[in-house]
Design a protein around this motif. Sequence first.
Motif, PDB file in Angstrom:
ATOM      1  N   PRO A  91       0.728  -1.201  -0.196  1.00 42.55           N
ATOM      2  CA  PRO A  91       0.155  -0.119  -0.078  1.00 42.55           C
ATOM      3  C   PRO A  91       0.944   1.361   0.058  1.00 42.55           C
ATOM      4  CG  PRO A  91      -0.799  -1.768   1.708  1.00 42.55           C
ATOM      5  CD  PRO A  91       0.425  -2.096   1.189  1.00 42.55           C
ATOM      6  N   ALA A  92       0.434   2.008  -0.766  1.00 45.65           N
ATOM      7  CA  ALA A  92       1.417   3.402  -0.917  1.00 45.65           C
ATOM      8  C   ALA A  92       0.671   4.586  -1.537  1.00 45.65           C
ATOM      9  CB  ALA A  92       2.493   3.184  -1.933  1.00 45.65           C
ATOM     10  N   VAL A  93       0.894   5.756  -0.866  1.00 45.98           N
ATOM     11  CA  VAL A  93       0.177   6.839  -1.344  1.00 45.98           C
ATOM     12  C   VAL A  93       1.382   7.926  -1.878  1.00 45.98           C
ATOM     13  CG1 VAL A  93      -0.835   9.138  -0.694  1.00 45.98           C
ATOM     14  CG2 VAL A  93      -1.366   6.859   0.592  1.00 45.98           C
ATOM     15  N   ALA A  94       0.942   8.547  -3.267  1.00 41.80           N
ATOM     16  CA  ALA A  94       1.955   9.537  -3.784  1.00 41.80           C
ATOM     17  C   ALA A  94       1.542  10.840  -3.408  1.00 41.80           C
ATOM     18  CB  ALA A  94       1.512   9.461  -5.229  1.00 41.80           C
ATOM     19  N   ALA A 119       2.601   7.064   6.946  1.00 39.42           N
ATOM     20  CA  ALA A 119       3.613   6.137   7.245  1.00 39.42           C
ATOM     21  C   ALA A 119       2.921   5.196   8.470  1.00 39.42           C
ATOM     22  CB  ALA A 119       4.862   6.352   7.597  1.00 39.42           C
ATOM     23  N   LYS A 120       2.368   5.884   9.645  1.00 38.95           N
ATOM     24  CA  LYS A 120       1.773   5.301  10.780  1.00 38.95           C
ATOM     25  C   LYS A 120       0.650   4.544  10.295  1.00 38.95           C
ATOM     26  CE  LYS A 120       3.783   8.699  13.698  1.00 38.95           C
ATOM     27  NZ  LYS A 120       3.528   9.860  14.797  1.00 38.95           N
ATOM     28  N   ALA A 121      -0.019   5.001   9.314  1.00 41.04           N
ATOM     29  CA  ALA A 121      -1.205   4.345   8.891  1.00 41.04           C
ATOM     30  C   ALA A 121      -0.983   3.095   7.916  1.00 41.04           C
ATOM     31  CB  ALA A 121      -2.263   5.116   8.101  1.00 41.04           C
ATOM     32  N   GLY A 122       0.325   2.690   7.830  1.00 39.06           N
ATOM     33  CA  GLY A 122       0.677   1.528   6.928  1.00 39.06           C
ATOM     34  C   GLY A 122       1.033   1.895   5.439  1.00 39.06           C
ATOM     35  N   PHE A 123       1.206   3.212   5.141  1.00 34.72           N
ATOM     36  CA  PHE A 123       1.338   3.208   3.752  1.00 34.72           C
ATOM     37  C   PHE A 123       2.832   3.842   3.354  1.00 34.72           C
ATOM     38  CE2 PHE A 123      -2.983   4.366   4.344  1.00 34.72           C
ATOM     39  CZ  PHE A 123      -3.715   3.607   3.528  1.00 34.72           C
ATOM     40  N   ALA A 124       3.314   3.270   2.325  1.00 30.34           N
ATOM     41  CA  ALA A 124       4.690   3.856   1.839  1.00 30.34           C
ATOM     42  C   ALA A 124       4.260   5.131   1.279  1.00 30.34           C
ATOM     43  CB  ALA A 124       5.269   3.089   0.957  1.00 30.34           C
ATOM     44  N   VAL A 125       5.261   6.017   1.312  1.00 26.62           N
ATOM     45  CA  VAL A 125       5.140   7.594   0.820  1.00 26.62           C
ATOM     46  C   VAL A 125       5.983   7.627  -0.562  1.00 26.62           C
ATOM     47  CG1 VAL A 125       5.473  10.070   0.976  1.00 26.62           C
ATOM     48  CG2 VAL A 125       4.419   8.430   2.734  1.00 26.62           C
ATOM     49  N   ARG A 139      10.513  13.154   4.260  1.00 23.71           N
ATOM     50  CA  ARG A 139      11.212  13.121   5.976  1.00 23.71           C
ATOM     51  C   ARG A 139      10.027  12.668   6.876  1.00 23.71           C
ATOM     52  NH1 ARG A 139      13.575  18.766   8.103  1.00 23.71           N
ATOM     53  NH2 ARG A 139      14.079  18.263  10.237  1.00 23.71           N
ATOM     54  N   GLY A 140       8.770  12.993   6.655  1.00 21.69           N
ATOM     55  CA  GLY A 140       7.729  12.531   7.651  1.00 21.69           C
ATOM     56  C   GLY A 140       7.626  11.255   7.670  1.00 21.69           C
ATOM     57  N   ALA A 141       7.882  10.494   6.550  1.00 25.97           N
ATOM     58  CA  ALA A 141       7.400   9.103   6.295  1.00 25.97           C
ATOM     59  C   ALA A 141       8.758   8.262   6.905  1.00 25.97           C
ATOM     60  CB  ALA A 141       7.275   8.709   5.147  1.00 25.97           C
ATOM     61  N   HIS A 142       9.952   8.878   6.679  1.00 26.11           N
ATOM     62  CA  HIS A 142      11.277   8.375   6.891  1.00 26.11           C
ATOM     63  C   HIS A 142      11.371   8.375   8.686  1.00 26.11           C
ATOM     64  CE1 HIS A 142      15.421   7.287   7.064  1.00 26.11           C
ATOM     65  NE2 HIS A 142      15.726   8.044   7.946  1.00 26.11           N
ATOM     66  N   GLU A 143      11.256   9.591   9.196  1.00 21.42           N
ATOM     67  CA  GLU A 143      11.137   9.831  10.593  1.00 21.42           C
ATOM     68  C   GLU A 143      10.181   8.897  11.553  1.00 21.42           C
ATOM     69  OE1 GLU A 143      12.838  14.389  10.582  1.00 21.42           O
ATOM     70  OE2 GLU A 143      10.800  14.049  10.714  1.00 21.42           O
ATOM     71  N   ALA A 144       9.086   8.468  10.634  1.00 23.88           N
ATOM     72  CA  ALA A 144       8.076   7.895  11.292  1.00 23.88           C
ATOM     73  C   ALA A 144       8.222   6.471  11.274  1.00 23.88           C
ATOM     74  CB  ALA A 144       6.431   8.183  10.874  1.00 23.88           C
ATOM     75  N   GLY A 146       8.334   4.628   8.324  1.00 21.00           N
ATOM     76  CA  GLY A 146       7.587   3.938   7.051  1.00 21.00           C
ATOM     77  C   GLY A 146       8.666   3.964   5.932  1.00 21.00           C
ATOM     78  N   LEU A 147       8.399   3.417   4.899  1.00 27.77           N
ATOM     79  CA  LEU A 147       9.194   3.486   3.633  1.00 27.77           C
ATOM     80  C   LEU A 147       8.911   4.574   2.776  1.00 27.77           C
ATOM     81  CD1 LEU A 147      10.844   1.678   1.806  1.00 27.77           C
ATOM     82  CD2 LEU A 147       8.930   0.891   0.703  1.00 27.77           C
ATOM     83  N   SER A 148      10.150   5.362   2.486  1.00 26.61           N
ATOM     84  CA  SER A 148      10.084   6.607   1.859  1.00 26.61           C
ATOM     85  C   SER A 148      10.619   6.456   0.572  1.00 26.61           C
ATOM     86  CB  SER A 148      10.759   7.542   2.663  1.00 26.61           C
ATOM     87  OG  SER A 148      11.194   8.900   1.955  1.00 26.61           O
ATOM     88  N   ILE A 149       9.949   6.782  -0.689  1.00 28.23           N
ATOM     89  CA  ILE A 149      10.584   6.400  -1.842  1.00 28.23           C
ATOM     90  C   ILE A 149      10.306   7.608  -3.012  1.00 28.23           C
ATOM     91  CG2 ILE A 149       9.634   5.180  -4.016  1.00 28.23           C
ATOM     92  CD1 ILE A 149       8.170   3.247  -2.275  1.00 28.23           C
ATOM     93  N   GLY A 150      11.373   7.716  -3.544  1.00 31.64           N
ATOM     94  CA  GLY A 150      11.532   8.944  -4.515  1.00 31.64           C
ATOM     95  C   GLY A 150      11.792   8.513  -5.775  1.00 31.64           C
ATOM     96  N   CYS A 151      10.982   8.979  -6.623  1.00 33.81           N
ATOM     97  CA  CYS A 151      11.045   8.726  -8.152  1.00 33.81           C
ATOM     98  C   CYS A 151      11.427  10.112  -8.920  1.00 33.81           C
ATOM     99  CB  CYS A 151       9.742   8.352  -8.856  1.00 33.81           C
ATOM    100  SG  CYS A 151       9.023   6.885  -8.386  1.00 33.81           S
TER     101      CYS A 151
END
Length: 275
Positions: A91-94, A119-125, A139-144, A146-151
């Motif tokens: 599960p992921a959110v852009a 991230a806390k809700a279980g989504f990759a960002v 940053r928010g996802a990484h600090e929480a 979660g999985l932080s993705i950059g395209c």
Amino acid sequence: MASCPFVESDKDPADNPSQLTPSPWTVRRGRVAMRPEAAARLGGRRPTEDEKLLAGRTAERPHFLEEDTWRVLRILSEFVEGFEALAGVGPAVAVFGSARTTPGSPAYELARDIGARLAKAGFAVITGGGPGSMEAANRGAHEAGGLSIGCNIELPHEQHLNPYVDLSVEFHYFFARKTMFVKYADAFVIMPGGIGTLDELFESLTLIQTGKIRNFPVVLIGHAYWDGLLAWMRDVQLPAGAVAEADIDLLRVVDDPGEAVSIIAAFAKANGIEG
């Protein structure tokens, strides 16, 4: 001895429909069919594949690296590498937004908060991997945790990858990059942004409105920023018959980051989207 379909015959194939063969004046190369006069207009004789493969090397940069046929392979490689890298994301959110958002600003901290909540809700960002709101969401996802993705995308003025990305995929082509956002995101969050953000917003709306992708949440953050756009759509486009009310209703505008994440989480639960 079987006749060659590309050699002229004294007999007219139309006299015997069961014996019809390709036109003797047409040469086929895979999916492409071309008459000699068209080939001449497009560059004359083309060397055989063996000739091109066995041609000697030159001191200059090989010309084939600048040709569209070579770019096709480069494009293909971007899709293959992107698919392989993101296939197991879950599960992921852009999150889209301006690269010009300054660290510490209210807009930056809002995107950072949303990234952490997702991230806390279980989504990759997934973001474009650059600075500004993209960096904040990563940053928010990484600090929480979660999985932080950059395209990330190659631009004339280089866009650097922000330091909060856990998984990065580099792209030369916008369309390949946008395919990754659409394919692997279960929702879009649109922060205030400029032309690039509008492009990503309306790309998603077009795909949903035409049924190319499922109707997933597209959540715009900030009534003060986005209400004018929706008012123009209702006041100008709707009376002109250019859009339908249902098209505008595809967009949700909220101010509260918690509400944005709740909308996405409810959609994920209703559609069995789990990590």
